[in-house]
Scaffold this motif. Structure first.
Motif, PDB file in Angstrom:
ATOM      1  N   ASP A   1    -119.252  72.642 -68.769  1.00 38.05           N
ATOM      2  CA  ASP A   1    -119.242  71.509 -67.840  1.00 38.05           C
ATOM      3  C   ASP A   1    -118.012  71.480 -66.938  1.00 38.05           C
ATOM      4  O   ASP A   1    -117.868  70.570 -66.126  1.00 38.05           O
ATOM      5  CB  ASP A   1    -119.340  70.194 -68.616  1.00 38.05           C
ATOM      6  CG  ASP A   1    -120.733  69.961 -69.179  1.00 38.05           C
ATOM      7  OD1 ASP A   1    -121.680  70.619 -68.710  1.00 38.05           O
ATOM      8  OD2 ASP A   1    -120.868  69.128 -70.087  1.00 38.05           O
ATOM      9  N   LEU A   2    -117.121  72.465 -67.067  1.00 41.15           N
ATOM     10  CA  LEU A   2    -115.944  72.538 -66.198  1.00 41.15           C
ATOM     11  C   LEU A   2    -116.382  72.998 -64.812  1.00 41.15           C
ATOM     12  O   LEU A   2    -117.053  74.020 -64.659  1.00 41.15           O
ATOM     13  CB  LEU A   2    -114.919  73.520 -66.782  1.00 41.15           C
ATOM     14  CG  LEU A   2    -113.625  73.696 -65.985  1.00 41.15           C
ATOM     15  CD1 LEU A   2    -112.869  72.369 -65.884  1.00 41.15           C
ATOM     16  CD2 LEU A   2    -112.752  74.759 -66.636  1.00 41.15           C
ATOM     17  N   LYS A   3    -116.023  72.223 -63.794  1.00 44.04           N
ATOM     18  CA  LYS A   3    -116.436  72.493 -62.409  1.00 44.04           C
ATOM     19  C   LYS A   3    -115.229  72.371 -61.481  1.00 44.04           C
ATOM     20  O   LYS A   3    -114.331  71.570 -61.728  1.00 44.04           O
ATOM     21  CB  LYS A   3    -117.481  71.480 -61.928  1.00 44.04           C
ATOM     22  CG  LYS A   3    -118.534  71.089 -62.920  1.00 44.04           C
ATOM     23  CD  LYS A   3    -119.670  72.054 -62.953  1.00 44.04           C
ATOM     24  CE  LYS A   3    -120.751  71.483 -63.886  1.00 44.04           C
ATOM     25  NZ  LYS A   3    -121.785  72.369 -64.156  1.00 44.04           N
ATOM     26  N   ILE A   4    -115.265  73.140 -60.409  1.00 37.55           N
ATOM     27  CA  ILE A   4    -114.241  73.034 -59.370  1.00 37.55           C
ATOM     28  C   ILE A   4    -114.919  73.116 -58.005  1.00 37.55           C
ATOM     29  O   ILE A   4    -115.719  74.011 -57.758  1.00 37.55           O
ATOM     30  CB  ILE A   4    -113.187  74.158 -59.478  1.00 37.55           C
ATOM     31  CG1 ILE A   4    -112.489  74.116 -60.841  1.00 37.55           C
ATOM     32  CG2 ILE A   4    -112.165  74.031 -58.334  1.00 37.55           C
ATOM     33  CD1 ILE A   4    -111.553  75.281 -61.086  1.00 37.55           C
TER      34      ILE A   4
ATOM     35  N   VAL B   1    -117.122  77.068 -54.997  1.00 39.81           N
ATOM     36  CA  VAL B   1    -117.508  76.356 -56.208  1.00 39.81           C
ATOM     37  C   VAL B   1    -117.317  77.290 -57.397  1.00 39.81           C
ATOM     38  O   VAL B   1    -117.711  78.446 -57.356  1.00 39.81           O
ATOM     39  CB  VAL B   1    -118.978  75.886 -56.132  1.00 39.81           C
ATOM     40  CG1 VAL B   1    -119.426  75.286 -57.451  1.00 39.81           C
ATOM     41  CG2 VAL B   1    -119.154  74.896 -54.993  1.00 39.81           C
ATOM     42  N   PHE B   2    -116.680  76.759 -58.431  1.00 43.64           N
ATOM     43  CA  PHE B   2    -116.461  77.522 -59.656  1.00 43.64           C
ATOM     44  C   PHE B   2    -116.974  76.689 -60.825  1.00 43.64           C
ATOM     45  O   PHE B   2    -116.776  75.478 -60.866  1.00 43.64           O
ATOM     46  CB  PHE B   2    -114.972  77.807 -59.853  1.00 43.64           C
ATOM     47  CG  PHE B   2    -114.332  78.520 -58.691  1.00 43.64           C
ATOM     48  CD1 PHE B   2    -114.380  79.891 -58.587  1.00 43.64           C
ATOM     49  CD2 PHE B   2    -113.686  77.802 -57.692  1.00 43.64           C
ATOM     50  CE1 PHE B   2    -113.796  80.553 -57.518  1.00 43.64           C
ATOM     51  CE2 PHE B   2    -113.095  78.440 -56.621  1.00 43.64           C
ATOM     52  CZ  PHE B   2    -113.146  79.821 -56.528  1.00 43.64           C
ATOM     53  N   GLU B   3    -117.624  77.352 -61.761  1.00 37.62           N
ATOM     54  CA  GLU B   3    -118.148  76.644 -62.921  1.00 37.62           C
ATOM     55  C   GLU B   3    -117.871  77.439 -64.189  1.00 37.62           C
ATOM     56  O   GLU B   3    -117.812  78.668 -64.166  1.00 37.62           O
ATOM     57  CB  GLU B   3    -119.651  76.427 -62.771  1.00 37.62           C
ATOM     58  CG  GLU B   3    -120.008  75.574 -61.563  1.00 37.62           C
ATOM     59  CD  GLU B   3    -121.482  75.252 -61.473  1.00 37.62           C
ATOM     60  OE1 GLU B   3    -121.985  74.557 -62.376  1.00 37.62           O
ATOM     61  OE2 GLU B   3    -122.125  75.708 -60.520  1.00 37.62           O
ATOM     62  N   ALA B   4    -117.699  76.702 -65.288  1.00 37.76           N
ATOM     63  CA  ALA B   4    -117.541  77.276 -66.629  1.00 37.76           C
ATOM     64  C   ALA B   4    -116.380  78.269 -66.666  1.00 37.76           C
ATOM     65  O   ALA B   4    -115.280  77.955 -66.232  1.00 37.76           O
ATOM     66  CB  ALA B   4    -118.852  77.880 -67.103  1.00 37.76           C
TER      67      ALA B   4
END
Length: 119
Positions: A3-6, A94-97
């Motif tokens: 659930d970590l998002k940027i 966008v960056f995830e996980a």
């Protein structure tokens, strides 16, 4: 960690002059982040604003697509015109996980700065 998002607006994709349009003043930062947290059911959010980047690091079970990014920017109310809004959406990173974690580590080591190794 999934659930970590940027959502990142950086010098790599946006001119520095344009980045200045989306910097959030410290006086209203907490208020704007609280609005975003409530609207998108985000449990935690962190704002990174430097001379060459504006990033939002958060945890939440949201899908980040262009429509989400557009809505996110509109919710923060940067005062960006509709024409410029579309440009910002196209230029966002966008960056995830795990990819988001790697991005944060690279930022903390100044590997993503204009001048590598810059403090």
């Amino acid at each position: 960690m999934r659930d970590l998002k940027i959502i990142a607006f950086t010098h790599k994709h946006i001119a520095l002059k344009e980045l200045g349009k989306i910097v959030i003043c410290n006086d209203i930062l907490e208020e704007k982040l609280q609005i975003v947290k409530a609207k998108y059911n985000i449990s935690e959010i962190f704002y990174i604003g430097t001379c060459n980047r504006v990033e939002f690091v958060f945890t939440g079970a949201v899908d980040i697509d262009p429509e989400f990014v557009k809505s996110f920017i509109q919710t923060l109310d940067f005062g960006v015109s509709n024409e410029n809004l579309e440009d910002f959406v196209k230029q966002v990173s966008v960056f995830e996980a795990e990819e988001a974690l790697n991005h944060l580590l690279r930022i903390s080591c100044s590997l993503e700065s204009l001048v590598v190794g810059e403090k």
